[in-house]
Motif scaffolding. Structure first.
Motif, mmCIF file in Angstrom:
data_model
loop_
_atom_site.group_PDB
_atom_site.id
_atom_site.type_symbol
_atom_site.label_atom_id
_atom_site.label_comp_id
_atom_site.label_asym_id
_atom_site.label_seq_id
_atom_site.Cartn_x
_atom_site.Cartn_y
_atom_site.Cartn_z
ATOM 1 N N GLY A 10 -11.904 -2.501 -1.290
ATOM 2 C CA GLY A 10 -13.179 -1.826 -1.464
ATOM 3 C C GLY A 10 -14.298 -2.748 -1.024
ATOM 4 N N GLU A 11 -15.355 -2.164 -0.526
ATOM 5 C CA GLU A 11 -16.486 -2.963 -0.049
ATOM 6 C C GLU A 11 -17.066 -3.797 -1.187
ATOM 7 O OE1 GLU A 11 -20.714 -2.173 2.146
ATOM 8 O OE2 GLU A 11 -19.046 -0.827 2.577
ATOM 9 N N GLY A 12 -17.224 -5.091 -0.944
ATOM 10 C CA GLY A 12 -17.809 -5.994 -1.925
ATOM 11 C C GLY A 12 -16.856 -6.397 -3.045
ATOM 12 N N LEU A 13 -15.597 -6.027 -2.931
ATOM 13 C CA LEU A 13 -14.604 -6.324 -3.957
ATOM 14 C C LEU A 13 -13.749 -7.506 -3.518
ATOM 15 C CD1 LEU A 13 -13.374 -5.196 -6.657
ATOM 16 C CD2 LEU A 13 -11.825 -3.861 -5.221
ATOM 17 N N ALA A 14 -13.644 -8.538 -4.345
ATOM 18 C CA ALA A 14 -12.836 -9.713 -4.003
ATOM 19 C C ALA A 14 -11.346 -9.395 -4.100
ATOM 20 C CB ALA A 14 -13.173 -10.879 -4.929
ATOM 21 N N PRO A 33 -8.074 -1.674 -10.228
ATOM 22 C CA PRO A 33 -9.374 -1.813 -10.905
ATOM 23 C C PRO A 33 -9.409 -1.160 -12.289
ATOM 24 C CG PRO A 33 -9.716 -1.292 -8.601
ATOM 25 C CD PRO A 33 -8.226 -1.144 -8.862
ATOM 26 N N ALA A 34 -8.726 -0.039 -12.467
ATOM 27 C CA ALA A 34 -8.706 0.613 -13.783
ATOM 28 C C ALA A 34 -7.876 -0.202 -14.766
ATOM 29 C CB ALA A 34 -8.140 2.032 -13.657
ATOM 30 N N LEU A 35 -6.755 -0.734 -14.319
ATOM 31 C CA LEU A 35 -5.862 -1.479 -15.212
ATOM 32 C C LEU A 35 -6.454 -2.809 -15.673
ATOM 33 C CD1 LEU A 35 -2.441 -0.729 -13.521
ATOM 34 C CD2 LEU A 35 -3.174 -0.015 -15.799
ATOM 35 N N ILE A 36 -7.181 -3.487 -14.796
ATOM 36 C CA ILE A 36 -7.687 -4.811 -15.172
ATOM 37 C C ILE A 36 -8.875 -4.752 -16.142
ATOM 38 C CG2 ILE A 36 -6.818 -5.955 -13.097
ATOM 39 C CD1 ILE A 36 -9.726 -5.930 -12.029
ATOM 40 N N LEU A 134 -12.513 2.826 -3.364
ATOM 41 C CA LEU A 134 -12.956 2.657 -4.747
ATOM 42 C C LEU A 134 -13.309 3.993 -5.394
ATOM 43 C CD1 LEU A 134 -15.098 -0.577 -4.391
ATOM 44 C CD2 LEU A 134 -12.918 -0.338 -5.601
ATOM 45 N N ALA A 135 -13.454 5.042 -4.593
ATOM 46 C CA ALA A 135 -13.783 6.367 -5.122
ATOM 47 C C ALA A 135 -12.597 6.900 -5.932
ATOM 48 C CB ALA A 135 -14.112 7.324 -3.976
ATOM 49 N N ARG A 136 -12.890 7.524 -7.057
ATOM 50 C CA ARG A 136 -11.871 8.170 -7.879
ATOM 51 C C ARG A 136 -12.353 9.569 -8.208
ATOM 52 N NH1 ARG A 136 -9.770 4.280 -6.121
ATOM 53 N NH2 ARG A 136 -8.469 2.752 -7.168
ATOM 54 N N PRO A 137 -11.512 10.568 -8.151
ATOM 55 C CA PRO A 137 -10.109 10.453 -7.770
ATOM 56 C C PRO A 137 -9.965 10.280 -6.262
ATOM 57 C CG PRO A 137 -10.667 12.755 -8.130
ATOM 58 C CD PRO A 137 -11.886 11.949 -8.492
ATOM 59 N N LEU A 138 -8.845 9.677 -5.850
ATOM 60 C CA LEU A 138 -8.536 9.581 -4.429
ATOM 61 C C LEU A 138 -8.204 10.979 -3.912
ATOM 62 C CD1 LEU A 138 -6.197 6.451 -4.452
ATOM 63 C CD2 LEU A 138 -8.591 6.529 -3.717
ATOM 64 N N THR A 139 -8.542 11.232 -2.652
ATOM 65 C CA THR A 139 -8.205 12.527 -2.056
ATOM 66 C C THR A 139 -6.695 12.583 -1.795
ATOM 67 O OG1 THR A 139 -8.470 11.771 0.226
ATOM 68 C CG2 THR A 139 -10.458 12.621 -0.894
ATOM 69 N N ILE A 140 -6.191 13.772 -1.578
ATOM 70 C CA ILE A 140 -4.769 13.932 -1.228
ATOM 71 C C ILE A 140 -4.462 13.141 0.040
ATOM 72 C CG2 ILE A 140 -3.050 15.596 -0.404
ATOM 73 C CD1 ILE A 140 -4.344 17.617 -2.364
#
Length: 167
Positions: A10-14, A33-36, A134-140
């Motif tokens: 994701g943009e800007g995500l390490a 990202p959700a789990l951490i 990074l968008a949720r939900p992910l598209t099909i």
């Protein structure tokens, strides 16, 4: 005994926005990202993904494609194994070792889509590669693309082993 993996960023995500794991029969998408966000999520990742990448499971081969950046980003997490415990193989490297003429110098011009064409008979559609992971939900479409990226690693390795066995 083999499992393909890939990561989306994701943009800007390490770290990573999504971890994909797949055998030739099943795929799993892991929303890192959700789990951490929780201690329980981090512990779950350490007990599963951490063990997988340290060779502490029944899985013999964890396989990525040109996965140096994926591993670098995964190593930013405390639950990911330290360098000396890390176990994985890069499919691109294995292809070049088997056939040095494919992909130019050290396979630098060999992508996953072309490798799929060579070993599986069809190019991989990369249209979703630059979408918002990074968008949720992910598209099909994103889910299918992500699952196929990891599946392709496992399937190419399976096909390489089949070809080697018939030589």
């Amino acid at each position: 005994d083999s499992l393909g993996f890939d990561c989306e960023f994701g943009e800007g995500l390490a770290g990573i926005a999504l971890l994909q794991l797949s055998t030739v029969k099943e795929s799993l998408l892991v929303d890192v990202p959700a789990l951490i966000k929780t201690a329980e999520g981090c512990e779950s990742l350490e007990r599963t993904v951490g063990k997988l990448f340290s060779g502490s499971t029944h899985v013999k081969h964890v396989l990525g494609f040109g996965c140096k950046d994926d591993i670098r980003r995964l190593r930013t997490y405390s639950w990911f194994p330290e360098e000396h415990r890390l176990r994985f193989k890069d499919i691109r490297t294995l292809i070049v070792e088997c056939d040095p003429d494919i992909g130019g110098k050290r396979g630098m011009h060999l992508g996953l889509s072309r490798s799929c064409e060579i070993y599986l008979g069809k190019k991989l559609d990369k249209n979703e590669q630059c979408s918002d992971w990074l968008a949720r939900p992910l598209t099909i479409e994103q889910r299918e693309y992500a699952a196929l990226d990891a599946w392709a690693c496992a399937s190419i390795y399976h096909e390489m082993r089949q070809r080697k066995a018939t030589k």
